[in-house]
Write a protein that holds these residues in place. Structure first.
Motif, PDB file in Angstrom:
ATOM      1  N   MET A  15       0.820  -1.212   0.000  1.00  0.00           N
ATOM      2  CA  MET A  15       0.000   0.000   0.000  1.00  0.00           C
ATOM      3  C   MET A  15       0.854   1.262   0.000  1.00  0.00           C
ATOM      4  N   ALA A  16       0.239   2.343  -0.475  1.00  0.00           N
ATOM      5  CA  ALA A  16       0.832   3.676  -0.400  1.00  0.00           C
ATOM      6  C   ALA A  16      -0.142   4.571   0.362  1.00  0.00           C
ATOM      7  N   MET A  17       0.362   5.621   0.956  1.00  0.00           N
ATOM      8  CA  MET A  17      -0.444   6.545   1.745  1.00  0.00           C
ATOM      9  C   MET A  17      -1.076   7.594   0.828  1.00  0.00           C
ATOM     10  N   ILE A  18      -2.286   8.010   1.172  1.00  0.00           N
ATOM     11  CA  ILE A  18      -2.932   9.145   0.525  1.00  0.00           C
ATOM     12  C   ILE A  18      -3.026  10.243   1.577  1.00  0.00           C
ATOM     13  N   ALA A  19      -2.579  11.447   1.229  1.00  0.00           N
ATOM     14  CA  ALA A  19      -2.588  12.577   2.162  1.00  0.00           C
ATOM     15  C   ALA A  19      -3.204  13.789   1.486  1.00  0.00           C
ATOM     16  N   SER A  20      -3.771  14.672   2.289  1.00  0.00           N
ATOM     17  CA  SER A  20      -4.292  15.915   1.718  1.00  0.00           C
ATOM     18  C   SER A  20      -3.119  16.809   1.339  1.00  0.00           C
ATOM     19  N   LYS A  21      -3.379  17.721   0.419  1.00  0.00           N
ATOM     20  CA  LYS A  21      -2.324  18.636  -0.014  1.00  0.00           C
ATOM     21  C   LYS A  21      -2.009  19.688   1.046  1.00  0.00           C
ATOM     22  N   ARG A  22      -2.769  19.692   2.158  1.00  0.00           N
ATOM     23  CA  ARG A  22      -2.498  20.647   3.243  1.00  0.00           C
ATOM     24  C   ARG A  22      -1.175  20.351   3.921  1.00  0.00           C
ATOM     25  N   HIS A  23      -0.741  19.094   3.846  1.00  0.00           N
ATOM     26  CA  HIS A  23       0.513  18.702   4.480  1.00  0.00           C
ATOM     27  C   HIS A  23       1.697  19.179   3.647  1.00  0.00           C
ATOM     28  N   ALA A  24       2.835  19.339   4.276  1.00  0.00           N
ATOM     29  CA  ALA A  24       4.045  19.739   3.556  1.00  0.00           C
ATOM     30  C   ALA A  24       4.359  18.702   2.477  1.00  0.00           C
ATOM     31  N   PRO A  25       4.717  19.136   1.270  1.00  0.00           N
ATOM     32  CA  PRO A  25       4.961  18.184   0.180  1.00  0.00           C
ATOM     33  C   PRO A  25       6.218  17.351   0.398  1.00  0.00           C
ATOM     34  N   TRP A  26       6.172  16.144  -0.142  1.00  0.00           N
ATOM     35  CA  TRP A  26       7.327  15.241  -0.199  1.00  0.00           C
ATOM     36  C   TRP A  26       7.763  15.183  -1.658  1.00  0.00           C
ATOM     37  N   PRO A  27       9.019  14.855  -1.938  1.00  0.00           N
ATOM     38  CA  PRO A  27       9.523  14.876  -3.316  1.00  0.00           C
ATOM     39  C   PRO A  27       8.762  13.988  -4.300  1.00  0.00           C
ATOM     40  N   LEU A  28       8.244  12.848  -3.879  1.00  0.00           N
ATOM     41  CA  LEU A  28       7.574  11.932  -4.816  1.00  0.00           C
ATOM     42  C   LEU A  28       6.058  11.988  -4.742  1.00  0.00           C
ATOM     43  N   ASP A  29       5.472  13.004  -4.115  1.00  0.00           N
ATOM     44  CA  ASP A  29       4.017  13.134  -4.067  1.00  0.00           C
ATOM     45  C   ASP A  29       3.452  13.204  -5.483  1.00  0.00           C
ATOM     46  N   TRP A  30       2.316  12.512  -5.689  1.00  0.00           N
ATOM     47  CA  TRP A  30       1.658  12.513  -6.996  1.00  0.00           C
ATOM     48  C   TRP A  30       0.222  12.946  -6.786  1.00  0.00           C
ATOM     49  N   PRO A  31      -0.221  14.049  -7.410  1.00  0.00           N
ATOM     50  CA  PRO A  31      -1.584  14.541  -7.168  1.00  0.00           C
ATOM     51  C   PRO A  31      -2.642  13.591  -7.720  1.00  0.00           C
ATOM     52  N   VAL A  32      -3.722  13.422  -6.962  1.00  0.00           N
ATOM     53  CA  VAL A  32      -4.870  12.654  -7.431  1.00  0.00           C
ATOM     54  C   VAL A  32      -5.663  13.587  -8.332  1.00  0.00           C
ATOM     55  N   GLN A  33      -5.895  13.184  -9.573  1.00  0.00           N
ATOM     56  CA  GLN A  33      -6.542  14.045 -10.562  1.00  0.00           C
ATOM     57  C   GLN A  33      -8.059  14.082 -10.414  1.00  0.00           C
ATOM     58  N   ASP A  34      -8.696  12.944 -10.138  1.00  0.00           N
ATOM     59  CA  ASP A  34     -10.155  12.860 -10.101  1.00  0.00           C
ATOM     60  C   ASP A  34     -10.601  12.584  -8.666  1.00  0.00           C
ATOM     61  N   LEU A  35     -10.757  13.649  -7.887  1.00  0.00           N
ATOM     62  CA  LEU A  35     -11.101  13.501  -6.468  1.00  0.00           C
ATOM     63  C   LEU A  35     -12.458  12.847  -6.273  1.00  0.00           C
ATOM     64  N   GLN A  36     -13.421  13.188  -7.101  1.00  0.00           N
ATOM     65  CA  GLN A  36     -14.761  12.619  -6.963  1.00  0.00           C
ATOM     66  C   GLN A  36     -14.734  11.108  -7.179  1.00  0.00           C
ATOM     67  N   ALA A  37     -14.083  10.644  -8.230  1.00  0.00           N
ATOM     68  CA  ALA A  37     -14.002   9.208  -8.498  1.00  0.00           C
ATOM     69  C   ALA A  37     -13.253   8.470  -7.396  1.00  0.00           C
ATOM     70  N   ALA A  38     -12.266   9.136  -6.799  1.00  0.00           N
ATOM     71  CA  ALA A  38     -11.492   8.522  -5.724  1.00  0.00           C
ATOM     72  C   ALA A  38     -12.209   8.602  -4.380  1.00  0.00           C
ATOM     73  N   GLY A  39     -13.300   9.374  -4.320  1.00  0.00           N
ATOM     74  CA  GLY A  39     -14.034   9.522  -3.073  1.00  0.00           C
ATOM     75  C   GLY A  39     -13.320  10.378  -2.048  1.00  0.00           C
TER      76      GLY A  39
END
Length: 75
Positions: A15-39
């Motif tokens: 597994m990988a962690m999902i975090a809100s963008k409110r947290h300080a970014p990490w170098p390998l963070d990847w934005p979730v494009q479709d928030l609604q589909a991801a819930g």
């Protein structure tokens, strides 16, 4: 977020962690494009802090997003 397929690890999932963008970014963070589909209620990133979780500890009703992973990540 579950990254592994059934049977990849005996009795566990990768597994990988999902975090809100409110947290300080990490170098390998990847934005979730479709928030609604991801819930997800707020802008979020997949954070490549990887773990394995024994299946006995996982919630049986956890959302299943892995078939949509490429689209959710904008790939």
């Amino acid at each position: 977020m579950v990254l592994s397929q059934p049977g990849w690890l005996p009795n566990a999932s990768g597994m990988a962690m999902i975090a809100s963008k409110r947290h300080a970014p990490w170098p390998l963070d990847w934005p979730v494009q479709d928030l609604q589909a991801a819930g997800l209620p707020v802008p979020s990133v997949v954070r490549f802090k990887l773990i394995t979780l024994d299946h006995s500890l996982a919630a049986e009703d956890a959302p299943q997003v892995e078939p949509r992973l490429p689209r959710l990540l904008g790939l």
